[in-house]
Design an enzyme around this catalytic site. Structure first.
Site, short mmCIF file in Angstrom:
data_model
loop_
_atom_site.label_atom_id
_atom_site.label_comp_id
_atom_site.label_asym_id
_atom_site.label_seq_id
_atom_site.Cartn_x
_atom_site.Cartn_y
_atom_site.Cartn_z
N ASP A 67 29.52 13.47 7.39
CA ASP A 67 28.11 13.87 7.33
C ASP A 67 27.36 13.64 8.64
OD1 ASP A 67 28.35 11.12 7.06
OD2 ASP A 67 27.59 11.06 5.02
N ASP A 136 23.34 3.87 -4.47
CA ASP A 136 23.08 4.74 -5.62
C ASP A 136 24.34 5.49 -6.04
OD1 ASP A 136 23.37 6.46 -3.51
OD2 ASP A 136 21.40 7.41 -3.69
N HIS A 138 26.35 7.16 -3.94
CA HIS A 138 26.70 8.34 -3.12
C HIS A 138 28.00 8.13 -2.34
CE1 HIS A 138 23.96 6.76 0.34
NE2 HIS A 138 25.19 6.63 0.73
N GLU A 143 24.33 12.72 -3.01
CA GLU A 143 23.46 11.84 -3.79
C GLU A 143 23.60 12.16 -5.28
OE1 GLU A 143 22.21 9.42 -2.32
OE2 GLU A 143 20.86 9.88 -0.66
C1 F6R Z 1 28.51 7.50 5.98
C2 F6R Z 1 28.41 7.87 4.60
C3 F6R Z 1 27.74 7.01 3.57
C4 F6R Z 1 28.05 5.53 3.69
C5 F6R Z 1 27.30 4.73 2.62
C6 F6R Z 1 27.54 3.24 2.73
O1 F6R Z 1 29.18 8.50 6.72
O2 F6R Z 1 28.85 8.91 4.29
O3 F6R Z 1 28.15 7.47 2.30
O4 F6R Z 1 29.42 5.32 3.57
O5 F6R Z 1 25.94 4.99 2.72
O6 F6R Z 1 27.00 2.78 3.93
P1 F6R Z 1 27.28 1.32 4.47
O7 F6R Z 1 28.73 1.24 4.78
O8 F6R Z 1 26.44 1.19 5.70
O9 F6R Z 1 26.88 0.38 3.37
#
Ligand code: F6R
Length: 241
Positions: A67, A136, A138, A143
């Site tokens: 992403d 959440d 994701h 989301e």
């Molecule tokens: C990042 C991504 C997100 C993160 C998620 C957890 O490329 O796709 O899904 O993996 O937000 O983020 P952290 O690891 O910072 O807790």
């Protein structure tokens, strides 16, 4: 689904790096699906160490990132392209032409999603997809929603995600409100999916995603259905399982 329980973040990172290293050694021209965020930074550090020791060669590896924020340039220090350069690509011998991150500055978002889907089609299926887990539920920036989105698309970030990611920006106001993300269909088509999770703050969502019902309201729950999904977590993140 397989669970690898580790003592702490470093041990989690080594386990994830082991799986990726094995993949790169067994198939030097493999396609890796990569994530950003705090969770995989340690994994990338281990890969860099092994590259520096001469144990890994990334010269034929291809990568596809999950992403990118809409509106951030590759040079912006919070863009995911910048993250990948800084935390991995600049330190290994991957060919820059073989690395792919959605273009957050694309004027025509639909055309950019189509282009990214084409890249995925050409380089895929992904051999190993790395994921983190949002509070959440994701994965990528998919989301909670009414359906599981299949392909690359534009998403509005939820308040929970904006709040969680505000720690990297001067304030929550500066966190972009939209992102481009690989779809869940693409993630599910990866031959192997590994997720790294650490910290007490992830325990509740880990429990919900992997012991609760499979529902697009908790996007990660679909991974229960993946034929080769490995959850690699530290004690704190797995404490409620
Ligand atoms: C990042 C991504 C997100 C993160 C998620 C957890 O490329 O796709 O899904 O993996 O937000 O983020 P952290 O690891 O910072 O807790």
């Amino acid at each position: 689904m397989r669970i690898i329980a580790t003592e702490n973040y470093d041990a989690m990172s080594r386990q994830a790096a082991n799986i990726l290293s094995a993949q790169v050694i067994m198939k030097p021209d493999c396609t890796l699906g990569l994530a950003t965020g705090s969770s995989p930074i340690g994994t990338y550090k281990v890969l860099i160490e092994r590259y520096e020791q001469g144990d890994l060669d990334f010269s034929q590896v291809k990568s596809i990132n999950l992403d990118e924020y809409v509106g951030l340039s590759p040079e912006h220090d919070q863009s995911y392209r910048y993250f990948m350069q800084h935390n991995l690509f600049d330190h290994i011998n991957i060919d820059p032409a073989n690395t792919n991150v959605p273009n957050g500055l694309a004027k025509d978002v639909k055309a950019e999603c189509d282009r990214y889907n084409k890249v995925i089609e050409e380089l895929g299926p992904i051999d190993v997809q790395v994921l983190g887990l949002g509070h959440d539920g994701h994965i990528g920036f998919n989301e909670p929603a009414e359906d599981f989105a299949t392909l690359t698309h534009l998403v509005d970030l939820t308040d929970v995600t904006i709040e969680a990611n505000a720690r990297f920006f001067a304030s929550a106001n500066e966190v972009p409100r939209q992102a481009l993300t690989m779809g869940i269909g693409t993630i599910m088509q990866a031959k192997k999916v590994i997720m790294v999770v650490s910290g007490k703050d992830k325990a509740e969502i880990v429990k919900k995603a992997f012991t609760g019902p499979v529902t697009p309201e908790v996007p990660a729950s679909i991974l229960q259905m993946h034929p080769d999904f490995v959850l690699i977590g530290d004690q704190d993140a797995l404490s409620l399982l």
